[in-house]
Design an enzyme around this catalytic site. Structure first.
Site, PDB file in Angstrom:
ATOM      1  N   CYS A 269       0.844  -1.194   0.000  1.00 45.86           N
ATOM      2  CA  CYS A 269       0.000   0.000   0.000  1.00 45.86           C
ATOM      3  C   CYS A 269       0.889   1.258   0.000  1.00 45.86           C
ATOM      4  CB  CYS A 269      -0.953  -0.025   1.189  1.00 45.86           C
ATOM      5  SG  CYS A 269      -2.344   1.121   1.016  1.00 45.86           S
ATOM      6  N   HIS A 396      -3.443  -5.304  -0.054  1.00 48.38           N
ATOM      7  CA  HIS A 396      -2.933  -5.869   1.195  1.00 48.38           C
ATOM      8  C   HIS A 396      -2.968  -7.395   1.128  1.00 48.38           C
ATOM      9  CE1 HIS A 396      -2.741  -2.177   3.731  1.00 48.38           C
ATOM     10  NE2 HIS A 396      -3.627  -1.739   2.838  1.00 48.38           N
ATOM     11  N   GLU A 398      -1.527  -9.511   2.922  1.00 52.55           N
ATOM     12  CA  GLU A 398      -1.480 -10.162   4.239  1.00 52.55           C
ATOM     13  C   GLU A 398      -2.856 -10.576   4.743  1.00 52.55           C
ATOM     14  OE1 GLU A 398      -1.621  -5.665   5.195  1.00 52.55           O
ATOM     15  OE2 GLU A 398      -0.873  -7.001   3.628  1.00 52.55           O
TER      16      GLU A 398
END
Length: 473
Positions: A269, A396, A398
């Site tokens: 990001c 993102h 993750e």
């Protein structure tokens, strides 16, 4: 709602988590709603698991039940009766303690489970199975006839391997929220999943971005040196997401160090936007290159506010949720890590984007935009083809990482750090790293906030916080 097993039709069981502490005024409306819900669905369709603390007095080693007794009494006074007690403690509950809780809390002894301290979090499902917690839940919900024996073979293997990882991989986490590691909890978990898949014990060095900046070198030279020593001692660099201009210059310096010294780098990001700004300044010679978030008057706005956003309305101005990214370069590392697919769906959370009007300048200088949205004008993934692993993503990754299914880009970062030929092969082809996706649970984190280092209490996933400096292990 889609069931966790991905099958068609409604879910068999809905899990509701009500956090907070019983008795707090903040939770009262939710307690009342839960009480009315339990009455509406009726007995046999509602099972309340109450999590409570059973502290141990260190002086005499005695387990005290009064906090749990009081908690259950307050809970019953608000219209809810627990079916199962899940007791947190440093050691297994003694039988006389269980009997006492059963007597005064009106919960059968077989429905009292103890969640005592274990080496890492992967032991918890096995701990619950050993105490037959699943059987107690099935009995309360009248699902004994339709339920199957839990298949934890893969999970057991993962837990057994977790304590046998010795070769470490060091990742420098460069951010401005290093004082509270929970801010980066999803990133930490994704790193853990990937490092275990690569058979490496994860070591995370927290680097406060501001400590890398020149102003810190003048005000606190020792802190500045400690931060740079951590960065230079890491196998890889990760710059996570964030907001605001504090620490931005330090992040830019970290991206520059990784780019120039061929150190594996992953920017997420804001981390991707930082990499673009650094490239514009160092390679394209745009010394005032910046994001309009940090400098609205910059003459080289390489990161801009998204045109569909609003700067006057508060709330609802972010580009959120799952969005599709199409690979425009098929032989890039990212595409190969994802399995040579044409597109990926990842979750987003941002207001700013790389300036599409400057893409041709960047690409002419060697920065490749390998992933874009459906319009082709919004940049999603950047790479430096000549670099071992220099990747930035607007989304993102993750958020979708799992213990047995690590994020592809985090896997690529760890593989590049260990210079693996088993995962990054033929310029990025992904090969299955570990059978059944093993997991570690052991990793060490150092927090260097203003030059002060803190270590976790036990070096396991169940770490503690020290002086608020986020020592999460």
């Amino acid at each position: 709602m889609v069931p966790v097993d991905g099958k068609e039709g409604p879910a068999d069981v809905c899990v509701i988590e009500l956090g907070g502490t019983i008795g707090d005024i903040e939770s009262m409306p939710f307690i009342e709603a839960l009480g009315q819900f339990s009455y509406r669905v009726g007995p046999g369709n509602f099972c309340l698991v109450h999590v409570s603390l059973v502290p141990v007095l260190n002086v005499v080693g005695e387990q005290k039940t009064k906090p749990t007794q009081h908690s259950v009494r307050v809970l019953r006074g608000q219209g809810l009766t627990p079916n199962i007690l899940a007791c947190r403690s440093t050691k297994p509950l003694e039988e006389n303690v269980k009997a006492k809780l059963a007597q005064f809390c009106h919960v059968p002894a077989e429905n009292i489970v103890t969640l005592y301290d274990v080496p890492n979090i992967w032991h918890i499902p096995l701990l619950l199975r050993h105490q037959k917690a699943h059987e107690a839940i099935l009995k309360e919900l009248n699902l004994q006839r339709v339920a199957r024996e839990p298949n934890l073979k893969e999970w057991t293997t993962r837990t057994e391997i977790s304590s046998n990882l010795h070769d470490s991989v060091r990742i420098a986490m460069v951010g401005k929220y290093t004082g509270l590691s929970d801010a980066y909890l999803s990133v930490l978990k994704a790193l853990l999943h990937a490092s275990v898949a690569c058979r490496r014990k994860l070591v995370v060095d927290w680097v406060a971005a501001g400590d890398l900046e020149d102003v810190t070198a003048k005000e606190a030279p020792e802190v500045h040196k400690a931060a740079w020593d951590l960065l230079k001692g890491a196998d890889g660099v990760l710059v996570p997401g964030g907001f605001g201009d504090r620490g931005v210059q330090g992040k830019i310096l970290a991206a520059k160090y990784a780019r120039e010294n061929k150190v594996p780098f992953l920017g997420i990001c804001l981390g991707m936007q930082i990499a673009v700004i650094e490239f514009a300044r160092s390679v394209l010679g745009m010394l005032d290159a910046n994001s309009t978030e940090f400098d609205p008057e910059t003459t080289s706005p390489c990161v801009v506010f998204m045109p569909e956003g609003s700067k006057t309305h508060m709330g609802g101005t972010m580009r959120l949720g799952s969005r599709r990214t199409y690979f425009t370069v098929t032989d890039c590392k990212s595409a190969k890590l994802y399995g040579d697919v044409a597109f990926v769906d990842e979750r987003h959370r941002h207001r700013y984007e790389v300036n599409p009007d400057m893409i041709s300048q960047f690409e002419s200088a060697g920065l490749s935009f390998v992933g874009r949205d459906e319009t082709g004008r919004r940049m999603e993934i950047i790479e430096l083809p000549a670099h071992p692993y220099f990747v930035g993503v607007q989304f993102h990754p993750e958020f979708k990482s799992r213990p047995g299914k690590p994020s592809a880009l985090f896997l690529g970062l760890i593989a590049a750090c260990r210079r693996s030929d088993t995962i990054l092969q033929n310029n990025g082809h992904l090969i299955k790293p570990v059978a059944n996706g093993t997991s570690n649970g052991h990793f060490t984190v150092k927090s260097h906030q203003n030059g002060h280092a803190f270590k976790s209490s036990n070096g396991s996933l169940n770490g503690v916080y020290s002086n608020g400096n986020g020592v999460h292990s």
